[in-house]
Write an enzyme that holds these catalytic residues in place. Structure first.
Site, PDB file in Angstrom:
ATOM      1  N   SER A 180      79.525 -10.130  16.488  1.00 43.74           N
ATOM      2  CA  SER A 180      79.133 -11.499  16.157  1.00 43.74           C
ATOM      3  C   SER A 180      79.388 -12.432  17.331  1.00 43.74           C
ATOM      4  O   SER A 180      78.827 -13.518  17.375  1.00 43.74           O
ATOM      5  CB  SER A 180      79.919 -12.052  14.973  1.00 43.74           C
ATOM      6  OG  SER A 180      80.512 -11.085  14.211  1.00 43.74           O
TER       7      SER A 180
ATOM      8  N   HIS B 170      72.577  -8.288  15.028  1.00 42.26           N
ATOM      9  CA  HIS B 170      73.588  -9.069  14.308  1.00 42.26           C
ATOM     10  C   HIS B 170      73.150  -9.236  12.858  1.00 42.26           C
ATOM     11  O   HIS B 170      72.316 -10.086  12.540  1.00 42.26           O
ATOM     12  CB  HIS B 170      73.775 -10.421  15.006  1.00 42.26           C
ATOM     13  CG  HIS B 170      74.866 -11.241  14.426  1.00 42.26           C
ATOM     14  ND1 HIS B 170      74.902 -12.607  14.471  1.00 42.26           N
ATOM     15  CD2 HIS B 170      76.000 -10.875  13.752  1.00 42.26           C
ATOM     16  CE1 HIS B 170      75.985 -13.047  13.863  1.00 42.26           C
ATOM     17  NE2 HIS B 170      76.662 -12.015  13.418  1.00 42.26           N
TER      18      HIS B 170
ATOM     19  N   GLU C 272      69.758 -11.122  13.643  1.00 41.72           N
ATOM     20  CA  GLU C 272      69.519 -11.647  14.985  1.00 41.72           C
ATOM     21  C   GLU C 272      69.415 -10.436  15.921  1.00 41.72           C
ATOM     22  O   GLU C 272      70.341  -9.618  15.978  1.00 41.72           O
ATOM     23  CB  GLU C 272      70.666 -12.559  15.423  1.00 41.72           C
ATOM     24  CG  GLU C 272      70.635 -13.943  14.789  1.00 41.72           C
ATOM     25  CD  GLU C 272      71.753 -14.861  15.295  1.00 41.72           C
ATOM     26  OE1 GLU C 272      71.505 -16.046  15.496  1.00 41.72           O
ATOM     27  OE2 GLU C 272      72.900 -14.377  15.479  1.00 41.72           O
TER      28      GLU C 272
ATOM     29  N   ASN D 219      75.673 -18.623  14.798  1.00 42.80           N
ATOM     30  CA  ASN D 219      77.102 -18.952  14.841  1.00 42.80           C
ATOM     31  C   ASN D 219      77.408 -20.029  15.875  1.00 42.80           C
ATOM     32  O   ASN D 219      78.350 -20.799  15.729  1.00 42.80           O
ATOM     33  CB  ASN D 219      77.941 -17.701  15.113  1.00 42.80           C
ATOM     34  CG  ASN D 219      78.068 -16.842  13.865  1.00 42.80           C
ATOM     35  OD1 ASN D 219      77.713 -17.277  12.763  1.00 42.80           O
ATOM     36  ND2 ASN D 219      78.542 -15.616  14.023  1.00 42.80           N
TER      37      ASN D 219
HETATM   38  P1  NAD Z   1      85.750  -3.787   9.106  1.00 37.31           P
HETATM   39  O1  NAD Z   1      87.141  -3.947   9.589  1.00 37.31           O
HETATM   40  O2  NAD Z   1      85.457  -3.926   7.658  1.00 37.31           O
HETATM   41  O3  NAD Z   1      85.203  -2.356   9.527  1.00 37.31           O
HETATM   42  C1  NAD Z   1      85.380  -1.783  10.794  1.00 37.31           C
HETATM   43  C2  NAD Z   1      85.359  -0.271  10.606  1.00 37.31           C
HETATM   44  O4  NAD Z   1      85.247   0.330  11.893  1.00 37.31           O
HETATM   45  C3  NAD Z   1      86.598   0.315   9.943  1.00 37.31           C
HETATM   46  O5  NAD Z   1      86.221   1.185   8.901  1.00 37.31           O
HETATM   47  C4  NAD Z   1      87.291   1.068  11.081  1.00 37.31           C
HETATM   48  O6  NAD Z   1      87.993   2.209  10.614  1.00 37.31           O
HETATM   49  C5  NAD Z   1      86.105   1.459  11.936  1.00 37.31           C
HETATM   50  N1  NAD Z   1      86.417   1.691  13.347  1.00 37.31           N
HETATM   51  C6  NAD Z   1      87.215   0.971  14.155  1.00 37.31           C
HETATM   52  N2  NAD Z   1      87.240   1.513  15.387  1.00 37.31           N
HETATM   53  C7  NAD Z   1      86.433   2.599  15.354  1.00 37.31           C
HETATM   54  C8  NAD Z   1      86.044   3.579  16.304  1.00 37.31           C
HETATM   55  N3  NAD Z   1      86.499   3.532  17.537  1.00 37.31           N
HETATM   56  N4  NAD Z   1      85.192   4.551  15.915  1.00 37.31           N
HETATM   57  C9  NAD Z   1      84.729   4.594  14.642  1.00 37.31           C
HETATM   58  N5  NAD Z   1      85.062   3.701  13.707  1.00 37.31           N
HETATM   59  C10 NAD Z   1      85.895   2.711  14.052  1.00 37.31           C
HETATM   60  O7  NAD Z   1      84.879  -4.811   9.970  1.00 37.31           O
HETATM   61  P2  NAD Z   1      83.489  -5.488   9.601  1.00 37.31           P
HETATM   62  O8  NAD Z   1      83.730  -6.779   8.898  1.00 37.31           O
HETATM   63  O9  NAD Z   1      82.612  -4.480   8.992  1.00 37.31           O
HETATM   64  O10 NAD Z   1      82.940  -5.862  11.054  1.00 37.31           O
HETATM   65  C11 NAD Z   1      82.395  -4.908  11.922  1.00 37.31           C
HETATM   66  C12 NAD Z   1      81.627  -5.614  13.020  1.00 37.31           C
HETATM   67  O11 NAD Z   1      80.611  -6.401  12.436  1.00 37.31           O
HETATM   68  C13 NAD Z   1      82.442  -6.563  13.878  1.00 37.31           C
HETATM   69  O12 NAD Z   1      81.962  -6.505  15.196  1.00 37.31           O
HETATM   70  C14 NAD Z   1      82.154  -7.919  13.276  1.00 37.31           C
HETATM   71  O13 NAD Z   1      82.300  -8.982  14.185  1.00 37.31           O
HETATM   72  C15 NAD Z   1      80.692  -7.739  12.926  1.00 37.31           C
HETATM   73  N6  NAD Z   1      80.211  -8.644  11.887  1.00 37.31           N
HETATM   74  C16 NAD Z   1      80.964  -8.890  10.768  1.00 37.31           C
HETATM   75  C17 NAD Z   1      80.478  -9.753   9.800  1.00 37.31           C
HETATM   76  C18 NAD Z   1      81.280 -10.015   8.562  1.00 37.31           C
HETATM   77  O14 NAD Z   1      80.986 -11.015   7.868  1.00 37.31           O
HETATM   78  N7  NAD Z   1      82.245  -9.193   8.193  1.00 37.31           N
HETATM   79  C19 NAD Z   1      79.230 -10.348   9.970  1.00 37.31           C
HETATM   80  C20 NAD Z   1      78.474 -10.046  11.105  1.00 37.31           C
HETATM   81  C21 NAD Z   1      78.979  -9.187  12.050  1.00 37.31           C
END
Ligand code: NAD
Length: 703
Positions: free
Chosen positions: A411, A432, A444, A482
């Site tokens: 993000s 995104h 995005e 954002n």
């Molecule tokens: P999350 O913490 O729910 O999930 C992350 C997952 O990745 C976990 O299951 C973790 O075990 C796994 N992980 C971490 N390192 C790893 C690796 N090296 N190899 C394999 N798996 C790995 O996080 P999320 O909220 O799903 O966010 C993930 C991404 O999406 C981030 O970059 C975040 O900025 C982006 N994002 C999040 C949102 C939101 O609202 N949550 C919205 C848009 C984008």
């Protein structure tokens, strides 16, 4: 005769076939051709009945919406239907797919309607800020009754052929295959033999409401779901007219209401968004002949909130997904969340158990990177940490097949830096998604410095295949959505310190039409997440100690919002209440920062939050981070709950005028002391627009 309607003859039956790709819209040339073909059929004494059908996958998407704003009162669709309605020969409309808007209104003036089983019928005009204007509100209730007609017209949602048969909108569902047209002709012949053809002009109402509160009850119900839009209520008003006015008077009144809606800000706003969504699919600087890459297998890295949500989009589209996490436990948790989500969908009747089974068969969980070797596209959704992402991308560089697209769902992080962790930056792109990723329509598509044209094109194709609206953006902190959210949220937080309550701030913005107030939104996203992101970006904001202060304070005491039950509000299950401790906390912070508290008007709240957001959008256009103003509007209406009936931030800005925004920013700059001078500096382009009186849409037009 024009080629947009073909005329053919089968003994005594004339078949008129709409042929105006891509959607057989009923624009001027098709109206002309249909009238000519219809007159030819009437004039030929050997023709005893007429079938109207269409070539292609859909019957017709209806009127040509592009004509709406160009011509204020185009009555020719109405005139044509009046003429067809008086046909001396029975007409069967044979609906081979979607029949929307004007197309369904055409079907309503005919004597019989038959469809394939996959056909869908609807009057979606309220979704573009108008009402059905060619008879829909008068003829549909005569044919199927008031309640069913109101439901269809005010919701704008199409109904299935099965439902259409149930409510009496169609006469029969015929075969789906190549024999459909033959069967429709046979239907017309049989109907001729039976005789007694009639159409909606001659039908008496099936269920004229006796209940004196009928109109009031429906008005209340429609108002509840319209959320600031007037078109559904105007459509209801027109349908209710049908109960008191003779058909011709009802039709004339319907035309007036259509024209009023079409000339309203809502009509302009919603039609702007309709076209902006289509335009967003056009990507600047792509060679015309560029081919997209295959998209038959997907791998997703990270089985968390986003990874799981993203996976479901592909499963729903029938594309196999390999979901990878670093540990068995992480993976199992992610897979269980997907299964659980689907179980809820079955319980709610959205999917059948068989459909879910089909989807789950396409899902494979793994913990080793070798599993990505066959994927055409890999989407990374691991923790938001540059080092972690770089490490994942160097693994992907090793394990993914040549030509696979490597996408990140970051993000905030710099996609160029992530791409640099591979030896193939041309294949790297940002995708995104928004949370919940299986629901939110926006993606995005972040075009990095080295993203190859076919990488960008494939990402856009992918969005379409999974039913999303893709919008291409450039690399910068927060991309488009954002980045514009940042000043909006900053002001919402600051207004708390200056004296506004969370309820007042949120209400000013939901009254404007935002689907959620900003502080409720931060409570939903988690105040901890915001605080962490700000920590990573401290240097840029350290000059303002009041910056998102209350968000940081709440995060510091673990009042993260919905997930902990306390934030700007308190939460008990689905119940949201006031956080009674907040006022004291805010007052203490305001005193520490030397901020004098005062009473703040709703208008100030709106301007303080919205105008800097719009100006940030203008800067984004100046920098070329967004391709065009309409793209910004599509992003905000689909990803951030901006009201579609205001057409998105840049369209709304053009409606109220750049000079109004500029003047307000200068006023706030002057009245807010050092804070005003720090944050309320209008962009060069806003200043230019204010002085020239021109529109954002014109200054940054890309036609
Ligand atoms: P999350 O913490 O729910 O999930 C992350 C997952 O990745 C976990 O299951 C973790 O075990 C796994 N992980 C971490 N390192 C790893 C690796 N090296 N190899 C394999 N798996 C790995 O996080 P999320 O909220 O799903 O966010 C993930 C991404 O999406 C981030 O970059 C975040 O900025 C982006 N994002 C999040 C949102 C939101 O609202 N949550 C919205 C848009 C984008």
């Amino acid at each position: 005769m024009s080629s947009t309607v073909a005329f053919s003859r089968y003994d005594s039956i004339a078949v008129l076939t709409l042929d105006n790709p891509p959607v057989n819209s009923l624009g001027a040339s098709t109206r002309y051709a249909l009238r000519q073909a219809f007159r030819m059929a009437l004039a030929d004494p050997k023709i005893r009945a007429i079938v109207i059908t269409a070539k292609g996958r859909l019957f017709s998407a209806g009127a040509d919406i592009g004509e709406f704003q160009a011509k204020p009162a185009d009555s020719s669709l109405r005139d044509l239907f009046m003429e067809i309605e008086r046909s001396s020969k029975p007409i069967t409309v044979s609906i081979n797919g979607m029949a929307l808007g004007g197309a369904l209104e055409l079907a309503l003036v005919c004597h019989y309607r038959v469809t394939t089983s996959k056909a869908q019928l609807g009057l979606p005009e309220v979704n573009i800020g108008v009402i059905p204007g060619a008879g829909g509100t008068q003829r549909l209730p005569r044919l199927i009754g008031m309640n069913a007609a109101i439901e269809i017209i005010t919701s704008g949602k199409p109904i299935s052929a099965k439902k259409a048969l149930e409510v009496g909108l169609i006469d029969a569902i015929l075969s789906d295959g190549p024999d459909f047209e033959k069967d429709a002709i046979q239907f017309a012949r049989d109907a001729l033999d039976k005789g007694g053809a009639t159409n909606s002009r001659n039908i008496a109402f099936a269920d004229l409401p006796e209940d004196p509160d009928f109109a009031a009850n429906w008005t209340e119900k429609v108002a509840r779901t319209s959320r600031g839009r007037t078109a559904p209520l105007r459509a209801l008003e027109s349908v209710i007219n049908a109960t008191t006015l003779p058909l011709d008077e009802g039709l004339a009144r319907e035309a007036d209401i259509f024209n009023e809606c079409n000339a309203s800000a809502e009509g302009r706003g919603m039609q702007h968004i309709f076209f902006a969504e289509r335009k967003a699919a056009q990507i600047r600087d792509l060679p015309d002949d560029i081919q997209s890459r295959p998209l038959d297998q997907v791998a997703i890295i990270g089985a968390g909130t986003m990874g799981g949500g993203i996976a479901m989009n592909f499963l729903n589209a029938g594309i196999p997904v390999t979901l990878l996490d670093m540990s068995d436990a992480g993976l199992e948790k992610g897979l269980a969340a997907i299964r659980n989500h689907y179980e809820i969908s079955v319980a709610r009747g959205r999917f059948t158990p068989e459909q879910v089974e089909q989807r789950l068969k396409l899902l494979h969980g793994r913990t080793d990177y070798e599993a990505v070797g066959t994927a055409d596209i890999v989407i990374e959704a691991v923790f938001e940490n540059l080092d972690v992402k770089k490490q994942v991308f160097s693994e992907l560089d090793r394990a993914a097949k040549p030509g696979a697209i490597l996408a990140t769902n970051t993000s905030t992080l710099d996609v160029n830096l992530i791409a640099a962790a591979t030896t193939r930056p041309q294949d790297v792109i940002g995708l995104h998604f928004f949370s919940p990723a299986n629901v939110m329509r926006l993606v995005e598509i972040v075009r990095a410095r080295d993203s190859a044209p076919d990488t960008v094109k494939t990402a856009m194709e992918m969005s379409k295949r999974i039913g999303k609206v893709g919008v291409v953006v450039g690399v910068c902190y927060g991309f488009v959505g954002n980045r514009m959210l940042e000043p909006y949220g900053r002001e919402a937080h600051r207004l708390l310190l200056e004296g506004a309550s969370p309820e007042a701030i949120d209400k000013a913005l939901t009254d404007f039409g935002m689907s959620m107030g900003p502080l409720s939104m931060y409570d939903m996203a988690g105040n901890d997440i915001g605080a962490l992101m700000r920590k990573a970006n401290k240097a840029a904001i350290a000059h303002d100690p009041s910056y998102y202060r209350m968000g940081d304070v709440l995060a510091g005491q673990e009042d993260y919002g919905q997930k902990t039950g306390r934030g700007f509000y308190t939460y008990q299950g689905r119940e949201k209440g006031a956080n009674l401790d907040l006022a004291e906390l805010v007052e203490k912070q305001a005193a520490a920062l030397g901020i004098t508290r005062r009473s703040i008007s709703d208008q100030e709240i709106l301007e303080r939050c919205m105008f800097p957001l719009i100006d940030e959008g203008i800067r984004i256009l100046e920098e070329g981070i967004a391709q065009r103003p309409g793209d910004i509007d599509v992003i905000w209406c689909n990803g951030y709950g901006f009201p579609g009936y205001r057409g998105g931030p840049t369209h709304w800005a053009d409606e109220i005028g750049a000079a109004t925004i500029y003047r307000a920013l200068i006023d706030h700059q002057n009245s807010l002391g050092d804070y005003g001078k720090m944050w309320f500096q209008p962009s060069t382009s806003l200043q230019k627009l204010a002085h020239s009186g021109s529109r954002i849409a014109d200054l940054f037009s890309d036609n």
